[in-house]
Design an enzyme around this catalytic site. Structure first.
Site, PDB file in Angstrom:
ATOM      1  CG  ASP A  10      41.144   1.227  33.824  1.00 16.88           C
ATOM      2  OD1 ASP A  10      41.067   2.413  34.194  1.00 16.88           O
ATOM      3  OD2 ASP A  10      41.609   0.304  34.528  1.00 16.88           O
ATOM      4  CG  ASP A 106      39.857   6.205  35.796  1.00 14.89           C
ATOM      5  OD1 ASP A 106      38.956   5.621  36.429  1.00 14.89           O
ATOM      6  OD2 ASP A 106      41.064   6.020  36.015  1.00 14.89           O
ATOM      7  CD  GLU A 107      37.565   1.231  36.160  1.00 19.31           C
ATOM      8  OE1 GLU A 107      37.368   0.039  35.873  1.00 19.31           O
ATOM      9  OE2 GLU A 107      37.547   1.669  37.315  1.00 19.31           O
TER      10      GLU A 107
END
Lengths: 358, 370
Positions: A10, A106-107
């Site tokens: 993350d 973004d993960e």
């Protein structure tokens, strides 16, 4: 030694981190990504850690953030920048394992099972190397959760932000996960948390120990949450296939409410362009156009039309849009408009044409 | 205004003109049919502003005049009259038309003093050709289906007409297939002309063939007129450049296949039942000397395989087409046999009636992507 093959990665304060990676002079200063207050996007979308030390949080109004931190630097969101970083992030993940499942921009989850020999069974070493590689190539930090399955990895990845690495072996579940409040359980929203609280289920451990028969009113979700709380949700890490995508859509909040007759082709043009770019990048074939608009009373309307041809030109979209709007005209001022393509498939054949631009 | 007219003739005239009347109009009067009584009889006229149609009906005119009546109502009523003749009398002050038939009568409210917008009339110095009866009907059947139906490419919704020394050539295309037809005009020695006529107008004009008379086609800047003794259809032409179609018609073919039309149609229609369950309607044609095999498949539906013996020459080839293109082309043929010619796996193919060299269709194949 117990194998902990699943990593949840993350990125830390991702939007802000992208800007800091582009301009290192921003690193030590409080910055926030926020929409222009003039266009009603006056909300903090992301803040870096210096800004967070002033108590600035995501979704806070820009005015309040400025009040807390007069020196705050606000930056307008740049989608293309984030997409570019997201893609590069993904490229690095792909070097670690072919089993990468993105969860958001973004993960992602990484399943290192096929690669464990390379790291001599030590996924922590693999994780540290991953963090180092991302920092040196992209200039951003990621926090990792490492555990026996996807859900546990996700559960702990934000326990040591930024740049942290949290390991949760199976034996630690009862001691470290169960005392946590139920709202922290992945997939448990505020309203479910309130319902659980009314049954005296306050922590993740409470839920893990509750018999499934007591959760029947939550249906399938109750079962799913209980499995997660127990740490026994072994859903596999599945790389997305392009054909899994059901639709592509874009939308835009207008700078001010537009009367129906002020909503022209020009108003839709940027959305059409963006939709076509997205379509091209997926390579999918869509034949249903969806038009969406939100009226001033915050009601959202969606209308759709299906054609026999693959939709791939601006002229086609405009024609279909005119047909939709002729059928059900907009009668109230509009604050948001959107377009989408649905019923997408990977085409197996393509009809050839005589001329490119007729 | 007053006249007496044969019910059957008036009903026929109305059937001709009613198709130009649009359901929804920006000008109310466009929903009407204009009746003009004069010494020469009764003119029945409608327009959609793009085109205008007038049919002359013999009538006993007692008092000349003009009125516009609601087209649908008037048409329905005239078709249902029980008598051989009808007497129509219009009171110019009230704008009402009183229809008397036998002992019965009906009154229809007109559009007052409104008349249909005037269309430019054709004067001298224009080019005209005479087409034998049936020519336009053949053209319509042979090429209209290949026009584009998409609003986004308005020029391709038209038929390209080329008038040259001794012949007229008509072309239609939707960008992936093209139909080409011609007819000899042995007496025409006038100037060369090119124009694009809406497909709908060609369809309407072909209905003039029902009279069994030759049709005089007159061209003037921006307009075309089709006329028989009693009926006249005048239309604007489409603006815009028609694509250069000549260069997409192959000059050489690698494979030539001759096969009975009905057999091929049966095979393709059966394959289409499967192919149409998939978006592309793909039917694969595999040619080996003397054999044409067609296959189609759709995920979760099934497969079809059809084999036809044929008279063929050239190389072995496998090529894929949209099945509806083939079926549309086959429907246009009346001869016993059809000729299919391939110029390459990713090149246009030609399909034509083996017994009629006056028209053919060019079809582009489907390209395999995965």
């Amino acid at each position: 030694m117990e194998l902990l093959p699943i990593i949840h990665a993350d990125a830390d304060a991702f939007f802000a981190a992208c800007h800091m990676a582009e301009d290192s002079s921003l690193r030590s200063r409080p910055i926030a990504v926020a929409g222009d207050p003039g266009t009603r996007h006056g909300i903090i979308l992301a803040a870096n850690y210096p800004a967070r030390s002033y108590g600035i949080r995501t979704t806070m109004r820009v005015g309040e953030a400025r009040h807390r931190c007069p020196g705050l630097i606000t930056i307008a969101p740049q989608r293309e920048l984030y997409t570019a970083y997201s893609r590069r992030l993904r490229e690095i993940f792909d070097q670690w394992t072919p089993l990468v499942e993105p969860l958001s921009i973004d993960e992602a989850w990484l399943d290192l099972t096929p690669q464990m020999d390379r790291w001599h069974g030590d996924s922590v070493k693999a994780g540290q190397a991953l963090q180092a590689s991302i920092l040196s190539h992209l200039g951003i930090t990621v926090s990792l959760g490492i555990s026996i399955n996807k859900m546990l990895a996700k559960q702990v990845s934000d326990w040591n932000k930024p740049g942290g690495l949290t390991i949760l072996p199976k034996d630690d579940i009862s001691q470290r996960l169960w005392p946590r409040p139920i709202i922290e359980l992945f997939g448990c929203g505020p309203s479910t948390a309130r319902r659980l609280a009314s049954w005296n289920i306050e922590t993740i451990g409470d839920l893990a120990k509750t018999p499934i028969s007591a959760l029947t009113s939550l249906g399938i979700q109750g079962e799913r949450l209980k499995t997660r709380a127990q740490g026994t949700d072994y859903s596999p890490v599945v790389p997305p296939r392009i054909t899994d995508r059901q639709s592509i859509s874009v939308e835009r909040t207008l700078p001010y409410n537009l009367a129906p007759d002020a909503l022209t082709d020009q108003s839709w043009q940027p959305l059409i362009t963006e939709l076509l770019i997205r379509r091209t990048s997926t390579g999918l074939d869509g034949r249903t156009l969806v038009a969406k608009y939100r009226t001033s009373d915050f009601t959202t309307h969606t209308r759709q039309i299906t054609t026999s041809q693959s939709i791939h030109t601006a002229a086609q979209i405009l024609t279909l849009l005119h047909q939709i709007l002729a059928r059900t005209p907009i009668t109230q001022p509009v604050r948001l408009i959107g377009l989408g393509l649905t019923d997408l498939r990977l085409p197996t054949t393509e009809q050839m044409t005589f001329w490119q631009n007729v | 205004m007053q006249f007496t007219v044969d019910q059957n003739q008036l009903a026929q005239a109305l059937s001709m003109v009613i198709r130009l009347v649009q359901q929804q109009n920006t000008m109310a009067v466009l929903g009407g049919v204009q009746l003009t009584a004069s010494d020469s009889g009764l003119d029945v006229q409608t327009t959609d502003l793009f085109s205008v149609m007038t049919v002359k009906v013999r009538a006993h005119v007692i008092e000349p005049g003009t009125i516009v009546l609601p087209a649908a109502t008037f048409n329905d009523l005239i078709h249902r009259l029980p008598t051989a003749t009808v007497d129509v009398q219009v009171d110019p002050h009230s704008g009402k038309a009183v229809l008397k038939y036998g002992r019965n009568r009906a009154t229809i409210h007109g559009f007052g003093n409104d008349q249909l917008p005037e269309f430019p009339t054709f004067g001298e110095g224009v080019v005209s050709v005479t087409l034998p009866a049936g020519t336009l009907t053949s053209f319509a059947r042979q090429i209209i289906f290949a026009c584009s139906k998409e609003e986004s490419r308005p020029i391709l919704k038209g038929i390209h007409i080329e008038l040259g020394s001794g012949k007229v050539v008509l072309v239609s295309t939707d960008g992936s297939r093209l139909s080409h037809a011609w007819a000899a005009l042995p007496d025409y020695r006038g100037p060369e002309m090119r124009l694009v006529l809406p497909a709908k107008i060609l369809a309407e004009a072909s209905r003039l063939d029902s009279s069994g008379q030759p049709i005089v086609v007159t061209f003037r800047d921006g307009f075309v007129q089709f006329a028989t003794q009693d009926t006249m259809l005048t239309s604007r032409v489409l603006d815009g450049d028609y694509p250069d179609y000549q260069r997409v018609i192959p000059q050489d073919y690698q494979v030539q296949i001759r096969v009975p039309t009905a057999d091929l149609r049966g095979s393709v229609e059966r394959a289409h039942l499967i192919a149409s369950k998939d978006r592309s309607n793909a039917v694969k044609f595999n040619h080996q000397i003397g054999l044409l095999q067609m296959t189609a498949s759709a995920a979760e539906v099934g497969q079809a395989q059809e084999i036809l013996e044929c008279d063929s020459q050239g190389s072995e080839m496998e090529i894929m087409f949209n099945s509806t293109f083939i079926i549309d082309a086959l429907k246009s043929f009346s001869g016993e046999e059809v000729m299919i010619e391939f110029s390459g796996v990713q090149s246009p193919a030609r399909i034509r009636d083996a017994a009629n060299s006056q028209y053919f269709h060019i079809l582009l194949p489907l390209r395999q992507l995965v």
